[in-house]
Design an enzyme around this catalytic site. Structure first.
Site, PDB file in Angstrom:
ATOM      1  N   GLY A  74      -4.512   2.857  11.965  1.00  0.00           N
ATOM      2  CA  GLY A  74      -4.740   3.023  12.689  1.00  0.00           C
ATOM      3  C   GLY A  74      -5.179   1.257  13.337  1.00  0.00           C
TER       4      GLY A  74
ATOM      5  N   GLY B 291      -2.719  11.361   6.446  1.00  0.00           N
ATOM      6  CA  GLY B 291      -1.239  12.264   6.440  1.00  0.00           C
ATOM      7  C   GLY B 291      -0.919  12.238   6.842  1.00  0.00           C
ATOM      8  CG  PHE B 292       0.779  13.450   9.403  1.00  0.00           C
ATOM      9  CD1 PHE B 292       2.588  13.577   9.696  1.00  0.00           C
ATOM     10  CD2 PHE B 292       0.119  14.182   9.839  1.00  0.00           C
ATOM     11  CE1 PHE B 292       2.615  15.147   9.137  1.00  0.00           C
ATOM     12  CE2 PHE B 292       0.677  15.766   9.044  1.00  0.00           C
ATOM     13  CZ  PHE B 292       1.429  15.280   8.851  1.00  0.00           C
TER      14      PHE B 292
ATOM     15  CG  ASP C 281      -4.501   3.776   5.198  1.00  0.00           C
ATOM     16  OD1 ASP C 281      -3.808   3.407   5.725  1.00  0.00           O
ATOM     17  OD2 ASP C 281      -4.606   4.650   3.830  1.00  0.00           O
TER      18      ASP C 281
ATOM     19  N   GLY D 162       1.018   6.381  12.707  1.00  0.00           N
ATOM     20  CA  GLY D 162       1.340   5.783  13.655  1.00  0.00           C
ATOM     21  C   GLY D 162       0.121   6.974  14.603  1.00  0.00           C
TER      22      GLY D 162
ATOM     23  CG  ASP E  55      -0.758   6.507   2.374  1.00  0.00           C
ATOM     24  OD1 ASP E  55      -1.686   5.263   1.709  1.00  0.00           O
ATOM     25  OD2 ASP E  55       0.114   5.948   3.796  1.00  0.00           O
TER      26      ASP E  55
ATOM     27  CG  HIS F 152      -1.829   1.179   1.131  1.00  0.00           C
ATOM     28  ND1 HIS F 152      -2.761   1.460   0.928  1.00  0.00           N
ATOM     29  CD2 HIS F 152      -1.734   2.730   2.176  1.00  0.00           C
ATOM     30  CE1 HIS F 152      -3.213   2.355   1.177  1.00  0.00           C
ATOM     31  NE2 HIS F 152      -2.964   3.113   1.917  1.00  0.00           N
TER      32      HIS F 152
END
Length: 194
Positions: free
Chosen positions: A155, A120-121, A153, A123, A13, A11
């Site tokens: 967590g 965008g981030f 997508d 974690g 990004d 995947h």
């Protein structure tokens, strides 16, 4: 290591610093992935005006291309473009976007990339309400007899993956869970065994 793992897809990004507050790689790195693997390259465009770049990502080796509903004022045109280039078409939705907004395009796509964190981030923690959205989307797909994958997508962990799957998800994206584990290959295997 990933090629030797039981993971089915990469995947990838793509972020432009405009649609999301971060920047990542573009077509050139997708091309490097394509040359290094026979696995599916699942490309997720978190960018403005994705139609301007679809052909570049096809040429770079993308198998699946997902565009954000929120970034596409002419979403159906974007889906048609992706399909005409020979890729599987996905539509990504942000956490605040109701699944009902997919109703008119659901029959035209191959997958829904449902963001379970704010894009965008990496974690971030999984947003619990996503489970309800997965159930709603699963019902929409099943009632229409469609063959559309639900990809989650953000967590995803070994702890919450069973409830995500039982809610109706087909594909789990698990970046931090895999790459921050002591044994990424074993973590992928554990997730796949659920």
């Amino acid at each position: 290591m990933l090629n030797e793992s039981v993971a089915d897809w990469y995947h990838l990004d793509i972020m432009d610093g405009r649609f999301v507050p971060n920047i990542s790689f573009g077509p050139m790195l997708v091309e490097f992935f394509r040359k290094a693997t026979t696995k599916v390259c699942d490309v997720h465009l978190m960018i403005e005006e994705p139609g301007n770049f679809a052909e570049q990502f096809k040429n770079a080796g993308a198998d699946n291309l997902s565009v954000h509903l929120e970034a596409c004022p002419h979403l159906h045109r974007n889906i048609q473009q992706i399909k005409s280039l020979g890729m599987k078409a996905g539509v990504a939705i942000n956490p605040h976007t109701p699944v009902s907004q997919l109703e008119d395009v659901l029959a035209d796509i191959d997958l829904v990339c449902m963001m379970s964190v704010n894009p965008g981030f990496g974690g971030q923690k999984f947003i619990p309400y996503t489970l309800e959205k997965i159930k709603q989307l699963r019902k929409m797909i099943d009632e229409r007899g469609l063959n559309v994958l639900i990809e989650i997508d953000g967590g995803v962990t070994l702890e919450n993956a069973p409830s995500i799957i039982s809610a109706g998800a087909d594909v789990l994206v698990a970046g931090n869970t895999v790459f921050k584990s002591a044994d990424p290959k074993a973590m992928i295997k554990a997730l796949k065994s659920l």
